[in-house]
Write a protein that holds these residues in place. Sequence first.
Motif, PDB file in Angstrom:
ATOM      1  N   UNK A  65       5.657 -11.982  12.655  1.00 37.66           N
ATOM      2  CA  UNK A  65       4.601 -11.144  12.118  1.00 37.66           C
ATOM      3  C   UNK A  65       5.136  -9.770  11.741  1.00 37.66           C
ATOM      4  N   UNK A  66       6.042  -9.240  12.583  1.00 36.22           N
ATOM      5  CA  UNK A  66       6.639  -7.940  12.292  1.00 36.22           C
ATOM      6  C   UNK A  66       7.423  -7.991  10.987  1.00 36.22           C
ATOM      7  N   UNK A  67       8.200  -9.062  10.786  1.00 37.87           N
ATOM      8  CA  UNK A  67       8.975  -9.206   9.555  1.00 37.87           C
ATOM      9  C   UNK A  67       8.054  -9.246   8.343  1.00 37.87           C
ATOM     10  N   UNK A  68       6.969 -10.019   8.451  1.00 37.05           N
ATOM     11  CA  UNK A  68       6.030 -10.123   7.338  1.00 37.05           C
ATOM     12  C   UNK A  68       5.336  -8.790   7.072  1.00 37.05           C
ATOM     13  N   UNK A  69       4.930  -8.097   8.140  1.00 31.76           N
ATOM     14  CA  UNK A  69       4.249  -6.813   7.986  1.00 31.76           C
ATOM     15  C   UNK A  69       5.168  -5.761   7.382  1.00 31.76           C
ATOM     16  N   UNK A  70       6.433  -5.769   7.825  1.00 33.88           N
ATOM     17  CA  UNK A  70       7.374  -4.792   7.286  1.00 33.88           C
ATOM     18  C   UNK A  70       7.586  -5.018   5.787  1.00 33.88           C
ATOM     19  N   UNK A  71       7.743  -6.288   5.405  1.00 32.73           N
ATOM     20  CA  UNK A  71       7.900  -6.592   3.979  1.00 32.73           C
ATOM     21  C   UNK A  71       6.679  -6.144   3.187  1.00 32.73           C
ATOM     22  N   UNK A  72       5.492  -6.340   3.775  1.00 29.05           N
ATOM     23  CA  UNK A  72       4.261  -5.929   3.112  1.00 29.05           C
ATOM     24  C   UNK A  72       4.183  -4.412   2.978  1.00 29.05           C
ATOM     25  N   UNK A  73       4.629  -3.700   4.010  1.00 30.86           N
ATOM     26  CA  UNK A  73       4.563  -2.241   3.999  1.00 30.86           C
ATOM     27  C   UNK A  73       5.427  -1.633   2.898  1.00 30.86           C
ATOM     28  N   UNK A  75       6.580  -3.230   0.177  1.00 37.71           N
ATOM     29  CA  UNK A  75       6.409  -3.834  -1.142  1.00 37.71           C
ATOM     30  C   UNK A  75       5.625  -2.939  -2.089  1.00 37.71           C
ATOM     31  N   UNK A  76       4.538  -2.348  -1.586  1.00 39.22           N
ATOM     32  CA  UNK A  76       3.674  -1.549  -2.463  1.00 39.22           C
ATOM     33  C   UNK A  76       4.378  -0.318  -3.020  1.00 39.22           C
ATOM     34  N   UNK A  77       4.985   0.556  -2.188  1.00 43.42           N
ATOM     35  CA  UNK A  77       5.666   1.715  -2.776  1.00 43.42           C
ATOM     36  C   UNK A  77       6.848   1.332  -3.655  1.00 43.42           C
ATOM     37  N   UNK A  78       7.570   0.263  -3.309  1.00 36.50           N
ATOM     38  CA  UNK A  78       8.690  -0.163  -4.148  1.00 36.50           C
ATOM     39  C   UNK A  78       8.205  -0.667  -5.508  1.00 36.50           C
ATOM     40  N   UNK A  79       7.122  -1.440  -5.511  1.00 36.51           N
ATOM     41  CA  UNK A  79       6.575  -1.941  -6.770  1.00 36.51           C
ATOM     42  C   UNK A  79       6.071  -0.793  -7.649  1.00 36.51           C
ATOM     43  N   UNK A  80       5.439   0.189  -7.008  1.00 37.41           N
ATOM     44  CA  UNK A  80       4.942   1.342  -7.762  1.00 37.41           C
ATOM     45  C   UNK A  80       6.092   2.140  -8.365  1.00 37.41           C
ATOM     46  N   UNK A  81       7.112   2.395  -7.552  1.00 35.13           N
ATOM     47  CA  UNK A  81       8.277   3.123  -8.048  1.00 35.13           C
ATOM     48  C   UNK A  81       8.955   2.382  -9.190  1.00 35.13           C
ATOM     49  N   UNK A  82       9.099   1.083  -9.034  1.00 37.90           N
ATOM     50  CA  UNK A  82       9.761   0.283 -10.069  1.00 37.90           C
ATOM     51  C   UNK A  82       9.004   0.368 -11.391  1.00 37.90           C
ATOM     52  N   UNK A  83       7.681   0.205 -11.343  1.00 37.97           N
ATOM     53  CA  UNK A  83       6.887   0.245 -12.574  1.00 37.97           C
ATOM     54  C   UNK A  83       6.941   1.622 -13.226  1.00 37.97           C
ATOM     55  N   UNK A  84       6.933   2.684 -12.401  1.00 40.04           N
ATOM     56  CA  UNK A  84       6.982   4.033 -12.959  1.00 40.04           C
ATOM     57  C   UNK A  84       8.334   4.320 -13.615  1.00 40.04           C
ATOM     58  N   UNK A  85       9.412   3.948 -12.941  1.00 35.00           N
ATOM     59  CA  UNK A  85      10.750   4.199 -13.492  1.00 35.00           C
ATOM     60  C   UNK A  85      10.972   3.381 -14.757  1.00 35.00           C
ATOM     61  N   UNK A  86      10.518   2.116 -14.748  1.00 32.46           N
ATOM     62  CA  UNK A  86      10.660   1.291 -15.953  1.00 32.46           C
ATOM     63  C   UNK A  86       9.854   1.872 -17.110  1.00 32.46           C
ATOM     64  N   UNK A  87       8.691   2.448 -16.802  1.00 31.75           N
ATOM     65  CA  UNK A  87       7.876   3.073 -17.847  1.00 31.75           C
ATOM     66  C   UNK A  87       8.592   4.291 -18.438  1.00 31.75           C
ATOM     67  N   UNK A 226      -6.670  -6.114  22.074  1.00 35.83           N
ATOM     68  CA  UNK A 226      -5.437  -6.682  22.626  1.00 35.83           C
ATOM     69  C   UNK A 226      -4.202  -6.474  21.742  1.00 35.83           C
ATOM     70  N   UNK A 227      -4.404  -6.066  20.484  1.00 36.94           N
ATOM     71  CA  UNK A 227      -3.282  -6.015  19.544  1.00 36.94           C
ATOM     72  C   UNK A 227      -2.922  -4.614  19.074  1.00 36.94           C
ATOM     73  N   UNK A 228      -3.612  -3.585  19.582  1.00 34.02           N
ATOM     74  CA  UNK A 228      -3.451  -2.261  18.991  1.00 34.02           C
ATOM     75  C   UNK A 228      -2.067  -1.649  19.228  1.00 34.02           C
ATOM     76  N   UNK A 229      -1.315  -2.161  20.220  1.00 40.49           N
ATOM     77  CA  UNK A 229       0.019  -1.615  20.466  1.00 40.49           C
ATOM     78  C   UNK A 229       1.101  -2.349  19.675  1.00 40.49           C
ATOM     79  N   UNK A 230       0.707  -3.351  18.886  1.00 35.65           N
ATOM     80  CA  UNK A 230       1.684  -4.073  18.090  1.00 35.65           C
ATOM     81  C   UNK A 230       2.048  -3.265  16.838  1.00 35.65           C
ATOM     82  N   UNK A 231       3.275  -3.421  16.399  1.00 37.13           N
ATOM     83  CA  UNK A 231       3.744  -2.688  15.224  1.00 37.13           C
ATOM     84  C   UNK A 231       2.969  -3.101  13.979  1.00 37.13           C
ATOM     85  N   UNK A 232       2.569  -2.107  13.187  1.00 38.31           N
ATOM     86  CA  UNK A 232       1.894  -2.264  11.909  1.00 38.31           C
ATOM     87  C   UNK A 232       0.475  -2.834  12.033  1.00 38.31           C
TER      88      UNK A 232
END
Length: 289
Positions: A65-73, A75-87, A226-232
């Motif tokens: 879950x941590x691996x998936x959450x980290x990738x999700x975290x 992904x959004x800024x990287x996708x935004x940066x990529x689209x802006x730089x390509x523009x 029960x989950x509030x101390x989990x990362x992300x």
Amino acid sequence: MFSLLFSKRLTTGFKKLTNAIQELQEHKSHTFVPVAELTGELRPLAESFNQLADSLAKEEVLRKQFTADFAHEIRTPLATLRSQIEAYLDGVFEPTSTRLQQSHNELMRLVRLVNELEKLLAVENPQIKLYKTSIEVRNILTFIEEYFQPAFQKKGVKLNVQKPKGEHWFIADKDRVIQILTNIINNALQYTPEGNNVIIRTDQSKGYLKFIVQDEGMGIAEKDLPYIFERFYRGDKSRDRKTGGMGIGLSIVKALVDAHRGKIEIESNSNAGTKVIIYLPKAGNTSKE
């Protein structure tokens, strides 16, 4: 005949344990030993094995879950940066100061994420060094009150710091304690509406001094506690990341409290506020050691 039957039953139990251990070594999930089929000293051994297997299975789920959450975290800024730089490169957008500022903001989101992860890894290190001293409670509360008062006044939330009478000492790393309280109080301020209150007080418990932070904010759903101390982890998945944070702060708090051999409890309900209780070992007497 009795010896043969007893030895066969004992051998069967050991074989079941051996097979389960081999399955666990092969990373097979849901590996358990049928406790009801065992007798004597093998039964508590099997129960301990099942608890270990269950713990390892949960850790594996959290790791994935941590691996998936980290990738999700990221992904959004990287996708935004990529689209802006390509523009910019394609000439679709002119790199004006406003657009460059937007790109910089996305970059800083990535920087903050990496910094928070570094902090979490540092405090979770079993070799973390704590510079423990005897600390007087009122000194900590006075610092917290002076530090947070401007932010609370700006938002219109009342900060009520209740200082104890007399001197009370506890043993901890002062900088880490301030880090713990700052993180908790920031959350309380962030999720408490204008016109409501946040109360900070202390109390005594057997062998511990308690810091209690209670707010009149939006609260936490019972299913999320029960989950509030989990990362992300975020209870409200739709919450904006600028207001909801990265979901790492409470993981850092939990790791720091554990490093002090303390405890942390959270009591909350949706729309009914949240109470955070931090237990830290106290000094053996009321005079500075």
